[in-house]
Design a protein around this motif. Structure first.
Motif, mmCIF file in Angstrom:
data_model
loop_
_atom_site.group_PDB
_atom_site.id
_atom_site.type_symbol
_atom_site.label_atom_id
_atom_site.label_comp_id
_atom_site.label_asym_id
_atom_site.label_seq_id
_atom_site.Cartn_x
_atom_site.Cartn_y
_atom_site.Cartn_z
ATOM 1 N N LYS A 137 0.877 -1.176 0.000
ATOM 2 C CA LYS A 137 0.000 0.000 0.000
ATOM 3 C C LYS A 137 0.908 1.217 0.000
ATOM 4 C CE LYS A 137 -4.423 1.254 2.181
ATOM 5 N NZ LYS A 137 -4.993 1.594 0.902
ATOM 6 N N VAL A 138 0.909 1.951 -1.071
ATOM 7 C CA VAL A 138 1.871 3.035 -1.248
ATOM 8 C C VAL A 138 1.128 4.347 -1.495
ATOM 9 C CG1 VAL A 138 3.903 3.833 -2.521
ATOM 10 C CG2 VAL A 138 3.418 1.367 -2.387
ATOM 11 N N ARG A 139 1.449 5.329 -0.689
ATOM 12 C CA ARG A 139 0.907 6.670 -0.917
ATOM 13 C C ARG A 139 2.077 7.576 -1.274
ATOM 14 N NH1 ARG A 139 -1.919 10.067 3.920
ATOM 15 N NH2 ARG A 139 -0.022 9.306 4.938
ATOM 16 N N VAL A 140 1.960 8.270 -2.395
ATOM 17 C CA VAL A 140 3.010 9.194 -2.832
ATOM 18 C C VAL A 140 2.483 10.616 -2.666
ATOM 19 C CG1 VAL A 140 4.476 9.929 -4.750
ATOM 20 C CG2 VAL A 140 3.857 7.502 -4.517
ATOM 21 N N LEU A 141 3.238 11.434 -1.929
ATOM 22 C CA LEU A 141 2.832 12.817 -1.701
ATOM 23 C C LEU A 141 3.901 13.765 -2.233
ATOM 24 C CD1 LEU A 141 1.524 12.529 1.990
ATOM 25 C CD2 LEU A 141 0.163 12.587 -0.121
ATOM 26 N N LEU A 142 3.461 14.856 -2.812
ATOM 27 C CA LEU A 142 4.393 15.828 -3.396
ATOM 28 C C LEU A 142 3.923 17.243 -3.075
ATOM 29 C CD1 LEU A 142 2.827 16.772 -6.312
ATOM 30 C CD2 LEU A 142 3.399 14.381 -6.789
ATOM 31 N N PRO A 143 4.801 18.221 -3.245
ATOM 32 C CA PRO A 143 4.406 19.602 -2.924
ATOM 33 C C PRO A 143 3.265 20.096 -3.838
ATOM 34 C CG PRO A 143 6.789 19.436 -3.104
ATOM 35 C CD PRO A 143 6.233 18.141 -3.615
ATOM 36 N N GLU A 144 2.251 20.653 -3.220
ATOM 37 C CA GLU A 144 1.127 21.221 -3.972
ATOM 38 C C GLU A 144 1.632 22.302 -4.921
ATOM 39 O OE1 GLU A 144 -2.334 20.655 -4.015
ATOM 40 O OE2 GLU A 144 -2.157 22.133 -5.633
ATOM 41 N N GLN A 145 1.257 22.193 -6.175
ATOM 42 C CA GLN A 145 1.628 23.240 -7.117
ATOM 43 C C GLN A 145 0.550 23.479 -8.168
ATOM 44 O OE1 GLN A 145 5.676 22.045 -8.533
ATOM 45 N NE2 GLN A 145 5.225 20.363 -7.150
ATOM 46 N N GLY A 146 -0.714 23.393 -7.674
ATOM 47 C CA GLY A 146 -1.823 23.838 -8.505
ATOM 48 C C GLY A 146 -2.251 22.880 -9.588
ATOM 49 N N GLU A 147 -1.854 21.613 -9.484
ATOM 50 C CA GLU A 147 -2.252 20.642 -10.500
ATOM 51 C C GLU A 147 -2.436 19.288 -9.819
ATOM 52 O OE1 GLU A 147 0.306 20.713 -13.938
ATOM 53 O OE2 GLU A 147 -0.535 18.854 -14.738
ATOM 54 N N ASP A 148 -3.367 18.497 -10.299
ATOM 55 C CA ASP A 148 -3.586 17.171 -9.734
ATOM 56 C C ASP A 148 -2.261 16.400 -9.643
ATOM 57 O OD1 ASP A 148 -5.440 14.748 -9.198
ATOM 58 O OD2 ASP A 148 -4.117 14.086 -10.821
ATOM 59 N N ALA A 149 -2.003 15.804 -8.480
ATOM 60 C CA ALA A 149 -0.689 15.199 -8.208
ATOM 61 C C ALA A 149 -0.346 14.094 -9.202
ATOM 62 C CB ALA A 149 -0.663 14.650 -6.781
ATOM 63 N N GLU A 150 -1.302 13.212 -9.477
ATOM 64 C CA GLU A 150 -1.006 12.086 -10.370
ATOM 65 C C GLU A 150 -0.751 12.579 -11.792
ATOM 66 O OE1 GLU A 150 -3.629 8.791 -9.976
ATOM 67 O OE2 GLU A 150 -2.684 7.657 -11.597
ATOM 68 N N ARG A 151 -1.513 13.590 -12.192
ATOM 69 C CA ARG A 151 -1.326 14.114 -13.555
ATOM 70 C C ARG A 151 0.036 14.813 -13.670
ATOM 71 N NH1 ARG A 151 -6.446 16.304 -14.537
ATOM 72 N NH2 ARG A 151 -5.763 18.291 -13.712
ATOM 73 N N LEU A 152 0.372 15.561 -12.629
ATOM 74 C CA LEU A 152 1.643 16.293 -12.635
ATOM 75 C C LEU A 152 2.832 15.332 -12.690
ATOM 76 C CD1 LEU A 152 2.925 19.116 -12.306
ATOM 77 C CD2 LEU A 152 2.794 18.792 -9.834
ATOM 78 N N LEU A 153 2.830 14.347 -11.807
ATOM 79 C CA LEU A 153 3.918 13.370 -11.787
ATOM 80 C C LEU A 153 3.891 12.510 -13.052
ATOM 81 C CD1 LEU A 153 6.224 12.287 -10.019
ATOM 82 C CD2 LEU A 153 4.554 10.823 -8.853
ATOM 83 N N GLY A 154 2.675 12.271 -13.528
ATOM 84 C CA GLY A 154 2.502 11.433 -14.712
ATOM 85 C C GLY A 154 3.106 12.013 -15.975
ATOM 86 N N ARG A 155 3.405 13.297 -15.970
ATOM 87 C CA ARG A 155 4.060 13.876 -17.156
ATOM 88 C C ARG A 155 5.383 13.169 -17.429
ATOM 89 N NH1 ARG A 155 4.446 20.213 -16.218
ATOM 90 N NH2 ARG A 155 2.378 20.629 -15.385
ATOM 91 N N ALA A 156 6.072 12.775 -16.350
ATOM 92 C CA ALA A 156 7.375 12.112 -16.517
ATOM 93 C C ALA A 156 7.212 10.615 -16.732
ATOM 94 C CB ALA A 156 8.249 12.369 -15.284
ATOM 95 N N PHE A 157 6.045 10.088 -16.354
ATOM 96 C CA PHE A 157 5.818 8.644 -16.466
ATOM 97 C C PHE A 157 4.709 8.384 -17.476
ATOM 98 C CE2 PHE A 157 7.685 9.345 -12.301
ATOM 99 C CZ PHE A 157 8.735 8.441 -12.336
ATOM 100 N N SER A 158 4.974 8.703 -18.719
ATOM 101 C CA SER A 158 4.015 8.441 -19.788
ATOM 102 C C SER A 158 4.760 8.458 -21.117
ATOM 103 C CB SER A 158 2.895 9.500 -19.773
ATOM 104 O OG SER A 158 3.448 10.793 -19.869
#
Ligand SMILES: [Zn+2]
Ligand SMILES: [Zn+2]
Length: 279
Positions: free
Chosen positions: A90-111
């Motif tokens: 069970k993994v929760r990934v948290l990142l600094p809020e920067q005005g964009e959905d977290a999964e979509r933001l991180l997903g830019r690098a993983f797509s």
């Protein structure tokens, strides 16, 4: 007591090869455990995340991965984290809020076309979210998150405490962005001091030496001299030099360790596989 597992201590990119075997070449990843338990809070997910697989043995990971920012050297271990795929994970990934959905933001690098594995492929037991500055309760640790100057996107430093010991983590830090400060290596600014205040261990960006800093500061990093000055100002009890430049060989890191051997505050030049139990 917080147990600290240094799984990856390089910055920017991995450093393989015979000149790097003693300190190791994996990028930023520090896992924290409550005394006697398996690590449940991970700071950054560089390639060092594969070393956490070894710490966990055959066990799945249950916990939170907290990203200080989203540069490659802090995220590219995520899709290769075997313990995040073992039954029961069970993994929760948290990142600094920067005005964009977290999964979509991180997903830019993983797509595609950048990378073949999308975050959704990691499964339903992976969740993604953002945090703001302030105090958070994560996996039984109290985590203070504050924005610190770096380069290229919002970056947080962290202070993690279990009530008996505390660790400050400023992996990528460019205090020169706020001024030269007393030593000329950067401003001892309020966020850095608040994070490092009376910490048992200050894990700090040591990408450059002070003499390299003038030419390289535009890349957004710091030096050991600043880390020591910050520890003395804030009352931190140990400095851990972290985020070594990828070209810094074992011999060069030995020299760095020697240079800070008789500091007023103890200095550890971190290496992949180091385990620390402060307090
Ligand atoms: Zn970095
Ligand atoms: Zn960075």
């Amino acid at each position: 007591m917080v147990e600290i597992y240094f799984c990856g201590t390089r910055g920017s990119m991995p450093a393989p090869g015979e000149a790097y075997v003693r300190y190791g070449g994996h990028t930023a990843c520090v896992a924290l455990a409550h005394d006697g338990f398996r690590p449940s809070l991970v700071l950054d997910a560089g390639s060092g995340l594969v070393n956490l697989d070894r710490v966990l043995g055959n066990s799945p990971f249950l916990g939170t991965i907290l990203l200080g920012h989203l540069h490659w050297d802090h995220t590219h271990g995520l899709p290769f984290f075997a313990a995040g795929a073992r039954r029961g994970h069970k993994v929760r990934v948290l990142l600094p809020e920067q005005g964009e959905d977290a999964e979509r933001l991180l997903g830019r690098a993983f797509s595609p076309p950048h990378f073949p594995v999308e975050l959704s492929a990691l499964g339903v037991n992976w969740q993604f979210g953002s945090i703001e500055e302030g105090e958070h309760d994560l996996e039984g640790f109290t985590v203070l998150a504050l924005e610190i100057p770096h380069k290229g996107g919002r970056a947080f430093g962290f202070r993690v405490s279990d009530g008996t010991s505390s660790i400050a983590y400023l992996s990528d830090h460019n205090p020169l962005a706020l001024g030269r400060g007393r030593q000329g290596t950067g401003e001892l600014h309020p966020a850095a001091i608040a994070l490092a205040k009376d910490a048992d261990v200050l894990v700090h960006d040591a990408q450059y030496c002070a003499e390299e800093l003038p030419a390289k500061a535009y890349l957004g990093h710091s030096c050991p001299e600043y880390a020591v000055a910050l520890a003395l100002e804030a009352g931190a009890r140990r400095v851990c030099l972290f985020h070594h430049a990828p070209q810094r060989t074992d011999d060069a890191l030995d020299e760095l360790a020697d240079r800070f051997a008789s500091c007023p505050v103890p200095v550890t030049t971190t290496f992949d596989g180091l385990v620390m139990r402060p307090g």
